[in-house]
Design an enzyme around this catalytic site. Structure first.
Site, PDB file in Angstrom:
ATOM      1  CG  ASP A 103      -2.261   0.559   0.941  1.00  0.00           C
ATOM      2  OD1 ASP A 103      -2.243   1.573   0.667  1.00  0.00           O
ATOM      3  OD2 ASP A 103      -3.217  -0.262   1.299  1.00  0.00           O
ATOM      4  CG  ASP A 209      -4.637   6.079   1.224  1.00  0.00           C
ATOM      5  OD1 ASP A 209      -5.457   5.212   1.297  1.00  0.00           O
ATOM      6  OD2 ASP A 209      -4.586   6.998   1.795  1.00  0.00           O
ATOM      7  CD  GLU A 266      -8.819   4.971  -1.608  1.00  0.00           C
ATOM      8  OE1 GLU A 266      -9.927   4.662  -0.901  1.00  0.00           O
ATOM      9  OE2 GLU A 266      -8.035   5.634  -1.294  1.00  0.00           O
ATOM     10  CG  HIS A 344      -9.148  -1.284   4.217  1.00  0.00           C
ATOM     11  ND1 HIS A 344      -8.678  -1.390   2.836  1.00  0.00           N
ATOM     12  CD2 HIS A 344      -8.823  -0.056   4.427  1.00  0.00           C
ATOM     13  CE1 HIS A 344      -8.340  -0.329   2.487  1.00  0.00           C
ATOM     14  NE2 HIS A 344      -8.436   0.457   3.545  1.00  0.00           N
ATOM     15  CG  ASP A 345     -11.499   1.999   3.219  1.00  0.00           C
ATOM     16  OD1 ASP A 345     -11.166   1.993   4.504  1.00  0.00           O
ATOM     17  OD2 ASP A 345     -10.926   2.663   2.290  1.00  0.00           O
TER      18      ASP A 345
END
Ligand code: NOJ
Length: 577
Positions: A103, A209, A266, A344-345
């Site tokens: 990440d 991210d 993202e 995870h979101d």
């Protein structure tokens, strides 16, 4: 129609499995998942039939936002393990012929990062320019932040710093100051420290991210929606600043393009096909593919003041989004798409989009798997999704929800009620958390029906374990159960590889756009194979018209498919034409 298989990069025919380190596997009994835990489960991941692993942040972090607040890009956090463990995972994946993706969180750092620690010391510190500092504004003699912008999770996006008497910008938590991408030296430092270091170690790419947040808009106030207060919800305040595309081209040129690496960017915000292609078209030279939010936010995010406010989703809208997204990897563009239902979101997809009751959970999980793995593009499977894991029980009290986004949502609503701002009720707010909170995805992975779901040998876990592991939702039992969601994922992944010409690289064509209960589409390969997929999202049987030329039913998510043209509640089928 062009043949998309020619010269296709490795990541186009790969499925990615996402690991959330603190909740995957605890090897030392401290109740927190760790790197040796991940290493011990690589054979399990390989057995699913996936091709790559993405691990959410495990870097050094004060953990205010579960590791998305990094204080040292080049060190694993001691609670997860050592650099030797990281090296072993890279090697372990490669030895098993899987790629490994980390990440990359470079819109912001933690406030404990040495860059920020220096930056806040004085206005003439060499690191001052690494972050975004602005003087206060005074309204009627009172000190106010430089703009009325609200941070993504609530509260002001600016934080006052006593030492130098200025505000700094943070799109997320106070402890996550935004880096100043406007400065070329700062960008080079980011590339060197956070990207090249890991690519040189041999990883195969990054999930990136909030990559649309790097370039900031001019610091002017957003329109006032809540006159009672200074800070105003701004919607897309942080997205798509004027220099974004320029920054992304530079980053790609100076880092990723030098390696055979993949980038999963993202990208919040709704975009047109043309705009999406500016980010993920091969000729745009920015990213391999984007994590978009249109489907992920279909049941929340529409409320003007409260992002987490839940609303029922509309299948017709889901189909429209799916069609639009599929065009990206269709034969007429040079783009590529990434498909996902969970990460995870996001809360668990069975609980959000289908039916998580004991009677319907298994078929719901399988049909959603069928949706995910028959779409063109690169799919991501989030840990536990392959087991058909579901949201935490409704009986859990609010105190079991640990995510700052959840508690800030509840805090803001209580504040609004207290100050007489038109709001929703606390009950409505909590109901939203029960459906869409990020916490549902963050509970420990369910490995067996033993204590703490076989996740930890300790006495307690950092986040409460979902008791559903006792009801057969765990790896050990599902591996033995022929008709489990887990075994269905394995078969479907094998099926998808076998039919990659049509499923991954073929042309997608949806039909029955107005049907409120079923989703139906064709996948046609370049050289002839056509498959027909029909998915029932309703709790009633649904009659479908089988297309002319249908030859055989290849797969169903139901154990009993009695009538060729009638789908069972929540059933999905794949036919050959
Ligand atoms: C997106 C991440 O996925 C999320 O978990 C995090 O809270 C924010 N970005 C801030 O880094």
């Amino acid at each position: 129609m062009t043949d998309r298989r020619i010269n296709a990069k490795w990541w186009k025919s790969s499925t990615i499995y996402q690991i959330y380190p603190s909740s995957f596997m605890d090897s030392n009994g401290d109740g927190i998942g760790d790197l040796p835990g991940i290493l011990s489960k690589l054979d399990y991941i390989k057995s699913l039939g996936v091709d790559a692993v993405w691990i959410s942040p495990f870097y050094q972090s004060p953990n205010k936002d579960q590791g998305y607040d990094i204080s040292d890009y080049q060190m694993p956090d001691p609670r997860y393990g050592s650099m030797e463990d990281v090296d072993a995972i890279i090697k372990g994946c490669h030895d098993r012929n899987m790629k490994i993706i980390f990440d990359l969180v470079i819109n912001h750092t933690s406030d404990q990062h040495r860059w920020f620690q220096e930056s806040r010391k004085s206005k003439d510190n060499p690191y001052r320019k690494y972050y975004i500092w602005r003087p206060a504004r005074y309204i009627n003699g009172e000190r106010r932040p430089p703009t009325n912008w609200q941070a993504t999770f609530g509260g002001s996006a600016w934080e006052w710093d006593e030492t130098t008497e200025e505000y700094y910008l943070h799109a997320f938590l106070i402890e996550q100051p935004d880096l100043n991408w406007e400065d070329a030296e700062v960008r080079q430092a980011i590339y060197k420290e956070a990207i090249l270091f890991w690519l040189d170690k041999g990883i195969d790419g990054f999930r990136i991210d909030v990559s649309s947040f790097y370039s900031k808009h001019e610091f002017v106030d957003v329109p006032i929606k809540k006159p009672e207060q200074y800070v105003q919800p701004g919607g897309d305040t942080f997205m798509d600043g004027p220099r974004l595309k320029e920054f992304l081209v530079e980053m790609q040129r100076e880092t990723f393009s030098k390696y055979d690496s993949v980038t999963l960017a993202e990208m919040p915000g709704t975009r047109t096909l043309e705009d999406k292609l500016e980010f993920v078209g091969e000729s745009s030279k920015r990213f391999s593919m984007a994590i978009s939010f249109d489907l992920a936010s279909i049941d929340h995010g529409g409320h003007e003041n409260y992002f987490l406010m839940w609303k029922p989703y509309d299948l017709k809208e889901a189909k429209r989004i799916t069609e639009a997204e599929q065009l990206l990897s269709g034969p007429k563009t040079d783009g590529w798409t990434l498909t996902y239902l969970e990460n995870h979101d996001q809360a668990r997809c069975i609980s959000r989009f289908m039916n998580d009751s004991p009677e319907h959970r298994v078929i719901s999980g399988k049909t959603l798997a069928m949706y995910l793995l028959t779409l063109s593009g690169t799919p991501i499977i989030y840990q536990g999704q392959e087991l058909g894991m579901i949201n935490v029980p409704k009986e859990w009290p609010e105190s079991d929800y640990l995510d700052p986004q959840s508690w800030m949502f509840m805090r803001d609503i209580r504040d609004d009620i207290k100050h007489g701002v038109k709001s929703i009720t606390e009950q409505e707010a909590f109901k939203s958390l029960q459906i869409v909170a990020r916490d549902h995805a963050r509970v420990p992975m369910q490995w067996s029906n033993e204590k703490l779901a076989g996740f930890s040998s300790g006495d307690k876990t950092w986040m409460r374990v979902n008791d559903s592991y006792k009801e057969g939702i765990n790896v050990a039992e599902e591996e033995k159960e022929k008709n489990s969601v887990l075994n269905f994922y394995k078969s479907l992944l094998a099926f998808q590889k076998e039919h990659s010409d049509s499923l991954i690289f073929g042309e997608h064509r949806g039909i029955e756009a107005e049907n409120e209960h079923t989703m139906q589409f064709f996948k046609k390969s370049f050289d002839g194979e056509t498959l027909f997929v029909a998915l029932n999202f309703s709790g009633d049987k649904q009659k479908i018209s089988l297309p002319d030329g249908t030859t055989e039913l290849l797969m169903s998510s139901s154990i009993s498919t009695d009538d060729e043209g009638v789908l069972q509640p929540y059933e999905g089928r794949i036919y050959r034409i």
